[in-house]
Design a protein around this motif. Structure first.
Motif, short mmCIF file in Angstrom:
data_model
loop_
_atom_site.label_atom_id
_atom_site.label_comp_id
_atom_site.label_asym_id
_atom_site.label_seq_id
_atom_site.Cartn_x
_atom_site.Cartn_y
_atom_site.Cartn_z
N SER A 58 0.83 -1.21 0.00
CA SER A 58 0.00 0.00 0.00
C SER A 58 0.86 1.26 0.00
N VAL A 59 2.04 1.19 0.62
CA VAL A 59 2.95 2.33 0.61
C VAL A 59 3.42 2.62 -0.82
N ALA A 60 3.78 1.56 -1.55
CA ALA A 60 4.23 1.73 -2.93
C ALA A 60 3.11 2.32 -3.80
N GLU A 61 1.88 1.85 -3.61
CA GLU A 61 0.74 2.37 -4.38
C GLU A 61 0.48 3.83 -4.04
N TYR A 62 0.56 4.15 -2.74
CA TYR A 62 0.33 5.52 -2.30
C TYR A 62 1.41 6.46 -2.86
N ALA A 63 2.66 6.00 -2.85
CA ALA A 63 3.75 6.81 -3.39
C ALA A 63 3.52 7.10 -4.88
N GLN A 64 2.96 6.12 -5.60
CA GLN A 64 2.65 6.31 -7.01
C GLN A 64 1.57 7.38 -7.17
N GLN A 65 0.57 7.34 -6.30
CA GLN A 65 -0.56 8.27 -6.39
C GLN A 65 -0.13 9.71 -6.12
N VAL A 66 0.82 9.90 -5.21
CA VAL A 66 1.20 11.27 -4.81
C VAL A 66 2.49 11.74 -5.48
N GLY A 67 2.97 10.99 -6.48
CA GLY A 67 4.12 11.43 -7.24
C GLY A 67 5.47 11.24 -6.57
N LEU A 68 5.55 10.30 -5.62
CA LEU A 68 6.82 10.06 -4.93
C LEU A 68 7.43 8.70 -5.26
N ALA A 69 6.82 8.00 -6.22
CA ALA A 69 7.27 6.64 -6.53
C ALA A 69 8.72 6.62 -7.01
#
Length: 276
Positions: A58-69
């Motif tokens: 979920s952290v990886a998915e969230y990072a993708q959503q907020v542009g931090l991936a």
């Protein structure tokens, strides 16, 4: 309630930004092994984030959503290079480690430049640093991504496509991007074990990969039955607790040292005059 949700969202984003900036997470590693003889091909680096951020997926998915991936991926690459250095220094030069990065980001000039800066500094480790790429690539970016992947392979890296399955998207990736290996997810393996139709698809995919000279890794190998199943399907490598649990790097180092010590002791015992 709405205000509380906004505050929670803002706090989570700020927390993730600190984690990325400070590298406030650890790595665990788990072996990818040959299903026939259990020898280790490489160790996969698996991030473990602070509990307040939630599960790693979920952290990886969230990072993708907020542009931090991409920032998170580069920080993970830094940590994986350090882990590889530690393993080689304390256990042996032959060990390899993999790091999972976003596939689509290879089309980003800025991201790829940041990645290459790090990799050029450790050029002597390129053949021991496996690069796994997850996700899908937009059709207009396929050529750019494949060019980047081929450059990494020419430099000595083994390149693997993660999250591979039996759907058309996976075949499209394999058609347009030339790699050394693909990783079949735990759910794909589990369904193939219990479903003859899914099993036929997995065997066909393994045969297809074999014809292309691409190795296949099956996830979720938690018992000997699954290991033997993959071997019967033509899948040569697997990952799961059948080959050892995911552990902190220092724990793996100690386990490998004990194994080496026991092997030396046993060899000396067998070769000693008293043994004859």
């Amino acid at each position: 309630n709405c205000a509380a949700l906004v505050t929670e969202s803002v706090d989570r984003l700020a927390r993730l930004k600190r984690v990325v900036a400070e590298g406030d997470f650890t790595l665990e590693i788990q072996a990818v092994a040959n299903v026939a003889n259990r020898s280790t091909w490489f160790f996969q680096a698996l991030p473990r984030y602070p509990n307040d951020l939630g599960p790693s997926e979920s952290v990886a998915e969230y990072a993708q959503q907020v542009g931090l991936a991409e920032d998170l991926a580069l920080k993970t690459l830094d940590k994986s290079i350090a882990a590889l250095d530690s393993l080689r220094a304390k256990v042996g030069k032959g060990l390899s480690i993999s790091v999972t990065l976003p596939l689509a980001s290879l089309a980003s000039t800025e991201y790829f430049a940041g990645m290459e800066v790090r990799l050029r500094k450790v050029a002597h480790l390129r053949s021991k640093l496996v690069l796994e790429f997850a996700g899908r690539v937009p059709g207009d970016k396929e050529a750019a991504v494949n060019d980047a992947v081929q450059g990494l392979r020419r430099a000595g890296h083994v390149v693997c496509l993660s999250d591979f399955g039996v759907g058309s998207g996976s075949f499209d990736n394999l058609r347009t991007i030339e790699v050394n290996a693909v990783r079949v997810g735990i759910h794909t393996v589990a369904r193939a074990v219990s479903n003859p139709r899914r099993r036929a698809f997995l065997k066909a995919l393994a045969s297809f990969c074999h014809d292309l000279g691409v190795e296949m890794i099956g996830d979720g190998v938690d018992d000997e039955r699954t290991s033997q199943f993959l071997a019967a399907c033509g899948v040569h490598f697997g990952q799961g607790t059948a080959f050892g649990p995911r552990r902190p790097i220092e724990g793996v180092i100690q386990a490998l040292k004990r194994k080496a010590t026991n092997l030396v002791s046993e060899t000396r015992r067998v070769l000693s005059p008293e043994a004859g």
